[in-house]
Scaffold this active site. Sequence first.
Site, PDB file in Angstrom:
ATOM      1  CG  LEU A 148      -2.746  -1.453   1.648  1.00  0.00           C
ATOM      2  CD1 LEU A 148      -2.847  -0.452   2.897  1.00  0.00           C
ATOM      3  CD2 LEU A 148      -2.370  -1.718   0.623  1.00  0.00           C
TER       4      LEU A 148
ATOM      5  N   GLY B  60       1.280  -5.844   1.507  1.00  0.00           N
ATOM      6  CA  GLY B  60       0.576  -5.424   0.399  1.00  0.00           C
ATOM      7  C   GLY B  60       0.795  -6.202  -0.821  1.00  0.00           C
TER       8      GLY B  60
ATOM      9  CG  ASN C  49       6.480  -5.148   5.837  1.00  0.00           C
ATOM     10  OD1 ASN C  49       5.055  -5.343   5.325  1.00  0.00           O
ATOM     11  ND2 ASN C  49       7.369  -3.928   5.471  1.00  0.00           N
ATOM     12  CD  GLU C  50       0.616  -5.995   5.825  1.00  0.00           C
ATOM     13  OE1 GLU C  50       1.622  -6.561   6.788  1.00  0.00           O
ATOM     14  OE2 GLU C  50       0.707  -5.462   5.385  1.00  0.00           O
TER      15      GLU C  50
HETATM   16  N1  CO8 Z   1       4.813   3.602  -0.280  1.00  0.00           N
HETATM   17  C1  CO8 Z   1       5.067   4.368  -0.543  1.00  0.00           C
HETATM   18  N2  CO8 Z   1       5.819   5.073  -1.315  1.00  0.00           N
HETATM   19  C2  CO8 Z   1       6.895   4.493  -1.486  1.00  0.00           C
HETATM   20  C3  CO8 Z   1       6.697   2.449  -0.415  1.00  0.00           C
HETATM   21  C4  CO8 Z   1       5.443   2.752  -0.120  1.00  0.00           C
HETATM   22  N3  CO8 Z   1       4.933   1.403   0.574  1.00  0.00           N
HETATM   23  N4  CO8 Z   1       7.924   2.001  -0.712  1.00  0.00           N
HETATM   24  C5  CO8 Z   1       8.711   2.759  -0.932  1.00  0.00           C
HETATM   25  N5  CO8 Z   1       8.042   3.613  -1.373  1.00  0.00           N
HETATM   26  C6  CO8 Z   1       9.162   5.005  -2.116  1.00  0.00           C
HETATM   27  C7  CO8 Z   1      10.251   4.880  -1.035  1.00  0.00           C
HETATM   28  O1  CO8 Z   1      10.404   5.933  -0.163  1.00  0.00           O
HETATM   29  C8  CO8 Z   1      11.721   5.774  -2.372  1.00  0.00           C
HETATM   30  O2  CO8 Z   1      11.170   7.140  -2.048  1.00  0.00           O
HETATM   31  P1  CO8 Z   1      11.756   8.526  -2.721  1.00  0.00           P
HETATM   32  O3  CO8 Z   1      12.498   7.484  -3.727  1.00  0.00           O
HETATM   33  O4  CO8 Z   1      11.493   9.528  -2.560  1.00  0.00           O
HETATM   34  O5  CO8 Z   1      12.885   8.762  -1.481  1.00  0.00           O
HETATM   35  C9  CO8 Z   1      11.008   5.106  -3.459  1.00  0.00           C
HETATM   36  O6  CO8 Z   1       9.891   4.504  -2.925  1.00  0.00           O
HETATM   37  C10 CO8 Z   1      12.405   4.076  -3.827  1.00  0.00           C
HETATM   38  O7  CO8 Z   1      12.340   3.646  -2.472  1.00  0.00           O
HETATM   39  P2  CO8 Z   1      14.075   2.343  -2.288  1.00  0.00           P
HETATM   40  O8  CO8 Z   1      14.265   3.600  -2.302  1.00  0.00           O
HETATM   41  O9  CO8 Z   1      13.019   2.633  -1.052  1.00  0.00           O
HETATM   42  O10 CO8 Z   1      13.226   1.506  -3.630  1.00  0.00           O
HETATM   43  P3  CO8 Z   1      14.131   0.346  -3.482  1.00  0.00           P
HETATM   44  O11 CO8 Z   1      13.993  -0.249  -4.744  1.00  0.00           O
HETATM   45  O12 CO8 Z   1      15.209   0.654  -2.837  1.00  0.00           O
HETATM   46  O13 CO8 Z   1      13.461  -0.859  -2.432  1.00  0.00           O
HETATM   47  C11 CO8 Z   1      11.225  -1.431  -1.267  1.00  0.00           C
HETATM   48  C12 CO8 Z   1      11.877  -1.382  -2.665  1.00  0.00           C
HETATM   49  C13 CO8 Z   1      11.928  -3.188  -1.407  1.00  0.00           C
HETATM   50  C14 CO8 Z   1       9.696  -1.782  -1.752  1.00  0.00           C
HETATM   51  C15 CO8 Z   1      11.565  -0.725  -0.208  1.00  0.00           C
HETATM   52  O14 CO8 Z   1      11.336   0.958  -1.102  1.00  0.00           O
HETATM   53  C16 CO8 Z   1      10.262  -0.851   0.990  1.00  0.00           C
HETATM   54  O15 CO8 Z   1      11.050  -1.680   1.020  1.00  0.00           O
HETATM   55  N6  CO8 Z   1       9.373  -0.063   0.611  1.00  0.00           N
HETATM   56  C17 CO8 Z   1       9.209  -0.112   2.070  1.00  0.00           C
HETATM   57  C18 CO8 Z   1       7.722  -1.055   2.002  1.00  0.00           C
HETATM   58  C19 CO8 Z   1       6.439  -1.337   2.745  1.00  0.00           C
HETATM   59  O16 CO8 Z   1       7.184  -1.958   4.299  1.00  0.00           O
HETATM   60  N7  CO8 Z   1       5.342  -1.062   2.958  1.00  0.00           N
HETATM   61  C20 CO8 Z   1       3.703  -1.228   3.865  1.00  0.00           C
HETATM   62  C21 CO8 Z   1       3.168  -0.730   3.109  1.00  0.00           C
HETATM   63  S1  CO8 Z   1       1.647  -1.147   4.494  1.00  0.00           S
HETATM   64  C22 CO8 Z   1       0.643  -1.668   3.748  1.00  0.00           C
HETATM   65  O17 CO8 Z   1       0.944  -2.315   2.110  1.00  0.00           O
HETATM   66  C23 CO8 Z   1      -0.240  -3.056   4.450  1.00  0.00           C
HETATM   67  C24 CO8 Z   1      -1.029  -1.969   5.106  1.00  0.00           C
HETATM   68  C25 CO8 Z   1      -2.292  -2.881   5.979  1.00  0.00           C
HETATM   69  C26 CO8 Z   1      -2.601  -1.476   6.807  1.00  0.00           C
HETATM   70  C27 CO8 Z   1      -3.404  -1.930   7.846  1.00  0.00           C
HETATM   71  C28 CO8 Z   1      -4.042  -0.851   8.690  1.00  0.00           C
HETATM   72  C29 CO8 Z   1      -4.860  -1.364   9.759  1.00  0.00           C
END
Ligand code: CO8
Length: 303
Positions: free
Chosen positions: A109, A154, A178-179
């Site tokens: 997400l 997600g 990993n939430e």
């Molecule tokens: N949302 C928004 N922006 C993101 C996300 C995301 N999920 N993931 C990465 N970005 C952004 C980064 O901040 C970065 O932004 P900027 O260029 O402005 O600095 C850009 O995307 C590129 O990211 P990276 O440099 O980290 O890219 P890499 O290729 O090195 O790594 C990954 C890619 C492995 C995907 C890494 O970005 C990562 O680990 N991201 C976080 C993923 C994450 O933790 N997602 C969880 C989202 S929550 C969810 O999906 C379920 C929620 C359920 C809700 C329940 C509530 C009740």
Amino acid sequence: MSLRAALRNKHAVTGLFSQLSSCSSHVRVRGSPVLVTQQRKSSTTPRIKVEFNQSTGVAIMHMQSPPVNSLSLDFLTEFCIGVEKLEMDKSCRGLIITSSQPKVFSAGLDIMEMYGKSPERCGEFWRAVQEMWLKLYGSNMAIIAAVNGSSPAGGCLIAMTADYRIMADNPRFSIGLNETQLGIVAPFWFKDTMVNTVGHRCSEMALQIGLLYNPSEALRIGLVDQLVPEDQVLSTATQTMTKWLAIPDHARQLTKTMMRKPTIDKLTSSRETDIRHFVSFITKDSIQKSLAMYLEMLKKRKG
Ligand code: CO8
């Protein structure tokens, strides 16, 4: 535009399936040639590209929303419309979902959709997340996830809705829910999908500590079904789909429904409650602080 409004007004969605009814050749590539860049998509560029091969009945859906295919409301809206269109096309029997982004299947997400947004917007967003899951998990099509990069949260959910998961054998990639690492809690239907995939014990531990698995570990616990070299993910998915489509559709579909309906019914009977719960949880100050810290950590890790 809400998802429902978008689904009613499909033409409003940019360029998607513009050639849907006009092509009848062996391979139909919908939309114009794709220019993949590392920049974020402008609001007018399609986030999804669909190729439908009418002779095999298989569609390939490429997620192409730089940089990391995060699931924003716009992305989810396009995605759901794409799946719905394919579902309605009876000649489409199989769907392969993959990513056009290097190294990332989907980052899950879009955290920015959950940070600093109004309750109304959060509710609209969550309805779209539910819709995506309902469409994929309840699909009549055979679905294969061609997981060609990291797939947290997600992203993992999308993969788990598939009937079969093939992942690139690159130890740098990870997959899992990993939430809790973000200070948030995967909702019951994320949890149910994981339990249905890898069983109760693995899910209980993985969900609590927000475990992300490397491909070998993911294969060991059954979170993915097969590992292949990175450049063979899509070709293997295509070959595997042939085996799935060799089974008569009605028998496969009824079996899938039998396995998944109780899980789907749990959400369909409590959608509004689930939305209210999400909105009240995500808008809490403490949760917003956790998200802010996680965003900060993402930025620092990069620098
Ligand atoms: N949302 C928004 N922006 C993101 C996300 C995301 N999920 N993931 C990465 N970005 C952004 C980064 O901040 C970065 O932004 P900027 O260029 O402005 O600095 C850009 O995307 C590129 O990211 P990276 O440099 O980290 O890219 P890499 O290729 O090195 O790594 C990954 C890619 C492995 C995907 C890494 O970005 C990562 O680990 N991201 C976080 C993923 C994450 O933790 N997602 C969880 C989202 S929550 C969810 O999906 C379920 C929620 C359920 C809700 C329940 C509530 C009740």
